[in-house]
Write an enzyme that holds these catalytic residues in place. Structure first.
Site, mmCIF file in Angstrom:
data_model
loop_
_atom_site.group_PDB
_atom_site.id
_atom_site.type_symbol
_atom_site.label_atom_id
_atom_site.label_comp_id
_atom_site.label_asym_id
_atom_site.label_seq_id
_atom_site.Cartn_x
_atom_site.Cartn_y
_atom_site.Cartn_z
ATOM 1 N N TYR A 164 78.294 -0.381 -25.579
ATOM 2 C CA TYR A 164 78.255 1.081 -25.463
ATOM 3 C C TYR A 164 76.879 1.532 -24.998
ATOM 4 O O TYR A 164 75.878 0.837 -25.150
ATOM 5 C CB TYR A 164 78.609 1.755 -26.793
ATOM 6 C CG TYR A 164 77.568 1.589 -27.881
ATOM 7 C CD1 TYR A 164 76.535 2.516 -28.038
ATOM 8 C CD2 TYR A 164 77.599 0.501 -28.765
ATOM 9 C CE1 TYR A 164 75.585 2.373 -29.031
ATOM 10 C CE2 TYR A 164 76.648 0.355 -29.767
ATOM 11 C CZ TYR A 164 75.643 1.300 -29.899
ATOM 12 O OH TYR A 164 74.691 1.160 -30.877
ATOM 13 N N CYS A 165 76.835 2.735 -24.425
ATOM 14 C CA CYS A 165 75.586 3.382 -24.054
ATOM 15 C C CYS A 165 75.785 4.887 -24.213
ATOM 16 O O CYS A 165 76.803 5.329 -24.738
ATOM 17 C CB CYS A 165 75.148 3.002 -22.643
ATOM 18 S SG CYS A 165 76.387 3.312 -21.364
ATOM 19 N N THR A 166 74.842 5.689 -23.758
ATOM 20 C CA THR A 166 74.886 7.119 -24.052
ATOM 21 C C THR A 166 76.092 7.808 -23.429
ATOM 22 O O THR A 166 76.865 8.474 -24.112
ATOM 23 C CB THR A 166 73.592 7.810 -23.579
ATOM 24 O OG1 THR A 166 72.463 7.123 -24.124
ATOM 25 C CG2 THR A 166 73.570 9.267 -24.029
ATOM 26 N N ILE A 225 78.634 7.204 -26.048
ATOM 27 C CA ILE A 225 78.401 7.858 -27.335
ATOM 28 C C ILE A 225 78.781 9.331 -27.279
ATOM 29 O O ILE A 225 79.385 9.874 -28.225
ATOM 30 C CB ILE A 225 76.915 7.719 -27.730
ATOM 31 C CG1 ILE A 225 76.527 6.253 -27.857
ATOM 32 C CG2 ILE A 225 76.623 8.464 -29.030
ATOM 33 C CD1 ILE A 225 75.021 6.019 -27.813
#
Length: 286
Positions: free
Chosen positions: A196-198, A224
């Protein structure tokens, strides 16, 4: 699989807020970016330059983080969706006390996200690895899953998913080396890498490359920000706050600006001194 969530309304987190933040991306072939960049600048001029932020165009698509008064922001998003390559583009919204940006900058670059890997593009024809926020919650609870944070160390320190691994990288371009160092072990252990990332774009860019190396990969659709938008009880899975690359610095799981400052994030870490200096150059009253 692409996220089908509708934009958040101002009532989702309480009363209407003067400014909102919107982030988006799409990997799609763009043959002519110069004319498109000028149209996007002109569109903001027609809105009396109400929108601020950064939009990046490359041959592989678009990514952006913008903000402004709610009505103007929605009008600009409509203009973006009217461009044929961006029809149906999903915008992830969060709320602002501080105006997140002052000016709108539209850039043209060779890549949307540069990892320093030749031939890696978001346009690759690879298997779909997206999972919805609802699926993600179940996925990260499995024992055969490695939950990998595809962000910089300082972002992880501020907040992350419960049980996630911090690769400890200082720049995006260092992430592939971490993968190379651990891929064989994960394969031998039969692990699925849940990444996952932003906003999702970093994972999108690397998922095909990782799959080609024999890894079983899953990525959180929309990152996110989409998780916070879709899951009203996101605090059950998330620890801390989420760093955002604008004047607000950080948001909580309800997508509300927090009181965290740049000094809180970077502290006296010499490796991050340049980021702190950059943050201080932003005009907080702009």
């Amino acid at each position: 699989m692409k996220s089908s969530a509708s934009p958040a309304s101002s009532t989702a987190a309480g009363p209407a807020i003067e400014h909102q933040h919107s982030s988006f991306y799409r990997f799609v072939r763009l043959d002519e970016t110069a004319a498109l960049a000028q149209r996007l600048r002109d569109a903001n001029a027609a809105l009396n330059h109400a929108i601020g932020g950064n939009i990046l165009l490359a041959a592989e698509g678009i990514t952006g983080a913008i903000g402004g008064p709610t009505d103007a922001l929605l009008a600009y998003e409509t203009i973006l969706r009217a461009e044929a390559p961006f029809a149906g583009l999903h915008f992830k919204h969060s709320f602002c006390t501080t105006r997140p940006f002052t000016l709108l900058k539209v850039h043209e670059k060779p890549e949307l996200v540069a990892f320093g890997l030749d031939g890696v593009t978001g346009l690759s024809d690879t298997p779909d690895t997206h999972v919805s926020p609802q699926e993600w919650r179940k996925l990260i609870q499995r024992n055969d899953v490695v939950v990998l944070d595809n962000r910089n160390h300082f972002e992880f320190e501020l907040g992350h998913f419960h049980g996630a691994i911090d690769p400890g990288v200082r720049h995006f371009r260092d992430f592939p080396a971490y993968i190379e160092a651990h891929a064989q072990q994960w394969q031998q252990e039969g692990k699925t890498v849940a990444m996952y990332c932003t906003g999702g774009i970093r994972c999108e860019k690397l998922s095909g490359w990782m799959t080609q190396r024999g890894l079983t990969v899953r990525q959180l659709d929309g990152g996110i920000l989409n998780y916070f938008e879709q899951m009203p009880d996101a605090e059950l899975d998330w620890r801390g706050e989420c760093f955002v690359f604008d004047k607000r610095i950080a948001i909580d799981t309800r997508r509300r600006e927090t009181e965290t400052t740049a000094e809180d994030v970077y502290g006296d870490d010499p490796a991050e001194a340049w980021r702190l200096a950059r943050a201080k150059r932003l005009d907080p009253a702009g």
